[in-house]
Design a protein around this motif. Sequence first.
Motif, PDB file in Angstrom:
ATOM      1  N   VAL A 195      17.797  52.931  18.571  1.00 20.34           N
ATOM      2  CA  VAL A 195      18.607  52.722  17.370  1.00 20.34           C
ATOM      3  C   VAL A 195      18.490  53.928  16.436  1.00 20.34           C
ATOM      4  O   VAL A 195      19.491  54.381  15.859  1.00 20.34           O
ATOM      5  N   CYS A 196      17.291  54.468  16.274  1.00 26.39           N
ATOM      6  CA  CYS A 196      17.112  55.651  15.431  1.00 26.39           C
ATOM      7  C   CYS A 196      17.971  56.809  15.911  1.00 26.39           C
ATOM      8  O   CYS A 196      18.668  57.468  15.115  1.00 26.39           O
ATOM      9  N   GLU A 197      17.921  57.078  17.198  1.00 22.71           N
ATOM     10  CA  GLU A 197      18.683  58.192  17.765  1.00 22.71           C
ATOM     11  C   GLU A 197      20.184  58.009  17.530  1.00 22.71           C
ATOM     12  O   GLU A 197      20.886  58.933  17.127  1.00 22.71           O
ATOM     13  N   LYS A 198      20.684  56.821  17.758  1.00 25.76           N
ATOM     14  CA  LYS A 198      22.122  56.579  17.603  1.00 25.76           C
ATOM     15  C   LYS A 198      22.533  56.576  16.140  1.00 25.76           C
ATOM     16  O   LYS A 198      23.647  56.989  15.791  1.00 25.76           O
ATOM     17  N   ALA A 199      21.633  56.143  15.269  1.00 27.48           N
ATOM     18  CA  ALA A 199      21.954  56.127  13.842  1.00 27.48           C
ATOM     19  C   ALA A 199      22.160  57.535  13.300  1.00 27.48           C
ATOM     20  O   ALA A 199      23.023  57.760  12.447  1.00 27.48           O
ATOM     21  N   LEU A 200      21.402  58.496  13.808  1.00 24.57           N
ATOM     22  CA  LEU A 200      21.493  59.854  13.274  1.00 24.57           C
ATOM     23  C   LEU A 200      22.363  60.792  14.103  1.00 24.57           C
ATOM     24  O   LEU A 200      22.859  61.788  13.567  1.00 24.57           O
ATOM     25  N   ARG A 201      22.559  60.473  15.370  1.00 27.61           N
ATOM     26  CA  ARG A 201      23.195  61.454  16.247  1.00 27.61           C
ATOM     27  C   ARG A 201      24.574  61.040  16.769  1.00 27.61           C
ATOM     28  O   ARG A 201      25.274  61.852  17.364  1.00 27.61           O
ATOM     29  N   GLU A 202      24.974  59.783  16.582  1.00 23.17           N
ATOM     30  CA  GLU A 202      26.243  59.334  17.142  1.00 23.17           C
ATOM     31  C   GLU A 202      27.143  58.766  16.042  1.00 23.17           C
ATOM     32  O   GLU A 202      26.683  58.431  14.950  1.00 23.17           O
ATOM     33  N   SER A 203      28.415  58.660  16.361  1.00 27.33           N
ATOM     34  CA  SER A 203      29.386  58.219  15.357  1.00 27.33           C
ATOM     35  C   SER A 203      29.224  56.747  15.013  1.00 27.33           C
ATOM     36  O   SER A 203      29.619  56.296  13.930  1.00 27.33           O
ATOM     37  N   GLU A 204      28.686  55.965  15.930  1.00 25.10           N
ATOM     38  CA  GLU A 204      28.388  54.558  15.679  1.00 25.10           C
ATOM     39  C   GLU A 204      27.163  54.167  16.483  1.00 25.10           C
ATOM     40  O   GLU A 204      26.756  54.873  17.419  1.00 25.10           O
ATOM     41  N   VAL A 205      26.557  53.074  16.101  1.00 25.68           N
ATOM     42  CA  VAL A 205      25.378  52.576  16.816  1.00 25.68           C
ATOM     43  C   VAL A 205      25.854  51.516  17.798  1.00 25.68           C
ATOM     44  O   VAL A 205      26.091  50.364  17.432  1.00 25.68           O
ATOM     45  N   LEU A 206      26.022  51.915  19.059  1.00 22.95           N
ATOM     46  CA  LEU A 206      26.471  51.005  20.112  1.00 22.95           C
ATOM     47  C   LEU A 206      25.256  50.589  20.935  1.00 22.95           C
ATOM     48  O   LEU A 206      24.591  51.420  21.550  1.00 22.95           O
ATOM     49  N   LEU A 207      24.980  49.283  20.943  1.00 28.16           N
ATOM     50  CA  LEU A 207      23.812  48.749  21.629  1.00 28.16           C
ATOM     51  C   LEU A 207      24.226  47.742  22.683  1.00 28.16           C
ATOM     52  O   LEU A 207      25.272  47.104  22.570  1.00 28.16           O
ATOM     53  N   GLN A 208      23.370  47.580  23.693  1.00 23.12           N
ATOM     54  CA  GLN A 208      23.624  46.588  24.731  1.00 23.12           C
ATOM     55  C   GLN A 208      23.372  45.186  24.189  1.00 23.12           C
ATOM     56  O   GLN A 208      22.666  44.993  23.204  1.00 23.12           O
ATOM     57  N   GLY A 209      23.934  44.189  24.883  1.00 27.00           N
ATOM     58  CA  GLY A 209      23.716  42.796  24.516  1.00 27.00           C
ATOM     59  C   GLY A 209      24.631  42.330  23.396  1.00 27.00           C
ATOM     60  O   GLY A 209      25.662  42.949  23.100  1.00 27.00           O
ATOM     61  N   THR A 210      24.226  41.241  22.754  1.00 32.17           N
ATOM     62  CA  THR A 210      25.032  40.645  21.685  1.00 32.17           C
ATOM     63  C   THR A 210      24.427  40.842  20.303  1.00 32.17           C
ATOM     64  O   THR A 210      25.079  40.573  19.295  1.00 32.17           O
ATOM     65  N   GLY A 211      23.176  41.259  20.255  1.00 30.00           N
ATOM     66  CA  GLY A 211      22.454  41.340  18.986  1.00 30.00           C
ATOM     67  C   GLY A 211      21.677  40.082  18.682  1.00 30.00           C
ATOM     68  O   GLY A 211      20.807  40.075  17.790  1.00 30.00           O
ATOM     69  N   LEU A 236      -0.478  39.570  23.258  1.00 27.01           N
ATOM     70  CA  LEU A 236      -0.676  40.528  22.172  1.00 27.01           C
ATOM     71  C   LEU A 236       0.677  40.751  21.516  1.00 27.01           C
ATOM     72  O   LEU A 236       1.565  41.383  22.086  1.00 27.01           O
ATOM     73  N   ALA A 237       0.840  40.213  20.324  1.00 26.22           N
ATOM     74  CA  ALA A 237       2.126  40.240  19.625  1.00 26.22           C
ATOM     75  C   ALA A 237       1.856  39.945  18.155  1.00 26.22           C
ATOM     76  O   ALA A 237       0.700  39.918  17.712  1.00 26.22           O
ATOM     77  N   SER A 238       2.915  39.727  17.400  1.00 25.73           N
ATOM     78  CA  SER A 238       2.767  39.350  15.991  1.00 25.73           C
ATOM     79  C   SER A 238       2.937  37.855  15.776  1.00 25.73           C
ATOM     80  O   SER A 238       2.548  37.317  14.740  1.00 25.73           O
ATOM     81  N   GLY A 239       3.578  37.179  16.750  1.00 23.05           N
ATOM     82  CA  GLY A 239       3.897  35.770  16.590  1.00 23.05           C
ATOM     83  C   GLY A 239       5.157  35.529  15.786  1.00 23.05           C
ATOM     84  O   GLY A 239       5.453  34.390  15.421  1.00 23.05           O
ATOM     85  N   ILE A 240       5.917  36.615  15.525  1.00 26.00           N
ATOM     86  CA  ILE A 240       7.138  36.520  14.718  1.00 26.00           C
ATOM     87  C   ILE A 240       8.324  37.011  15.542  1.00 26.00           C
ATOM     88  O   ILE A 240       8.269  38.077  16.151  1.00 26.00           O
ATOM     89  N   GLU A 241       9.386  36.236  15.543  1.00 26.61           N
ATOM     90  CA  GLU A 241      10.599  36.572  16.305  1.00 26.61           C
ATOM     91  C   GLU A 241      11.560  37.362  15.425  1.00 26.61           C
ATOM     92  O   GLU A 241      11.865  36.963  14.301  1.00 26.61           O
ATOM     93  N   THR A 242      12.034  38.493  15.941  1.00 23.67           N
ATOM     94  CA  THR A 242      13.000  39.336  15.231  1.00 23.67           C
ATOM     95  C   THR A 242      14.173  39.599  16.149  1.00 23.67           C
ATOM     96  O   THR A 242      13.984  40.085  17.271  1.00 23.67           O
ATOM     97  N   ASN A 243      15.392  39.278  15.712  1.00 23.21           N
ATOM     98  CA  ASN A 243      16.521  39.549  16.610  1.00 23.21           C
ATOM     99  C   ASN A 243      16.978  40.991  16.471  1.00 23.21           C
ATOM    100  O   ASN A 243      16.701  41.676  15.477  1.00 23.21           O
ATOM    101  N   ILE A 244      17.663  41.470  17.509  1.00 18.82           N
ATOM    102  CA  ILE A 244      17.992  42.885  17.607  1.00 18.82           C
ATOM    103  C   ILE A 244      19.015  43.301  16.548  1.00 18.82           C
ATOM    104  O   ILE A 244      18.976  44.426  16.044  1.00 18.82           O
ATOM    105  N   GLU A 245      19.906  42.404  16.176  1.00 15.64           N
ATOM    106  CA  GLU A 245      20.858  42.739  15.119  1.00 15.64           C
ATOM    107  C   GLU A 245      20.132  42.979  13.801  1.00 15.64           C
ATOM    108  O   GLU A 245      20.456  43.925  13.058  1.00 15.64           O
ATOM    109  N   GLU A 246      19.155  42.152  13.505  1.00 11.56           N
ATOM    110  CA  GLU A 246      18.368  42.340  12.286  1.00 11.56           C
ATOM    111  C   GLU A 246      17.629  43.675  12.328  1.00 11.56           C
ATOM    112  O   GLU A 246      17.594  44.419  11.329  1.00 11.56           O
ATOM    113  N   LEU A 247      17.023  43.980  13.475  1.00 12.60           N
ATOM    114  CA  LEU A 247      16.332  45.259  13.649  1.00 12.60           C
ATOM    115  C   LEU A 247      17.276  46.431  13.406  1.00 12.60           C
ATOM    116  O   LEU A 247      16.955  47.369  12.661  1.00 12.60           O
ATOM    117  N   ALA A 248      18.453  46.381  14.034  1.00 14.79           N
ATOM    118  CA  ALA A 248      19.415  47.471  13.896  1.00 14.79           C
ATOM    119  C   ALA A 248      19.845  47.637  12.444  1.00 14.79           C
ATOM    120  O   ALA A 248      19.946  48.770  11.937  1.00 14.79           O
TER     121      ALA A 248
END
Length: 310
Positions: free
Chosen positions: A181-197, A229-241
């Motif tokens: 996401v970082c790479e696409k945010a700075l280097r591409e015209s839009e942030v296109l990701l796989q899946g639904t988010g 080994l995790a945080s125990g917290i669920e984060t969806n990819i759309e929120e991350l993006a």
Amino acid sequence: MRSAIVTGAGGFLGSAVGRCFSRQKWSVIGLGSSVDTTASWDAFYPLMLPNPRLTELLSIHQPDVLIHCVGSASVPSSFTAPDRDFVASPVVLQELLEQVRRVSPRSRVIFLSSAAVYGSPRQLPISEQDELNPESPYGFHKRMCEELCEEYSRFFGIQTAVVRIFSAYGPGLRRQVVWDVCEKALRESEVLLQGTGEESRDFVYVDDAAAALLRIAMQAECVGEAYNLASGIETNIEELANLIVSRLAPGKRIRFSGQKPQGMPQRWRADISSLHKLDFQNMYSFEAGLDKTLAWYQQEVAEICRRQSA
């Protein structure tokens, strides 16, 4: 002074483990194809596994703990080259366990597995007792490794523990979703990701992951058991993006392809009560860890620009 050997010491997690154990005054020996100079290694050996020289090093150092950070790290690659993935995980681990059995049987072996062994869980959160149903060769091979740890513990008395790491992230990781996401945010015209988010992951900051491994190395029963080994917290990819883009490129469009990548589960959230029983608590919230990661990423980009203009 306690001692540890860390395999894959030049990698993302291996170098973090080296730094963490060194800060706690352990004697830390690194094995790897490259050295990470941010970790204070008491000794470093440029060694690729499997390698018969490991027998000599185990005999010399007789470590209290061996943290095995070597292994395959790509679900997509495990579909295109399952043979290489198999060698990198079960073959390497079996040889390592056998060398420990022969010359350093008192060493604890901590194997870094993956949440990929669970596949798509039937319910959340995922506990260590839930069914293992991997959806990729990568996940199958990690499951094989876990069975090897159980075998060597049950039949040969080798102290082993399995650590199922969920989505580790942080400075230094130049792959996976945060980097993408970082790479696409700075280097591409839009942030296109796989899946639904709507897909979700349980993110754990790298320093928390290393600290948890230290606690497991010191306090786990080590009879072949597994730990999430995790945080125990669920984060969806759309929120991350959205979080990343709002910091790096406000207003840039985020779009999802709607196509689920092969071998990628829909949702993950871990039950981390087994870690809590070892008196471990994560120190970093997701946003706090993300802020540190983005600061590092921006420094990386600035350094690349400086070199290009020099």
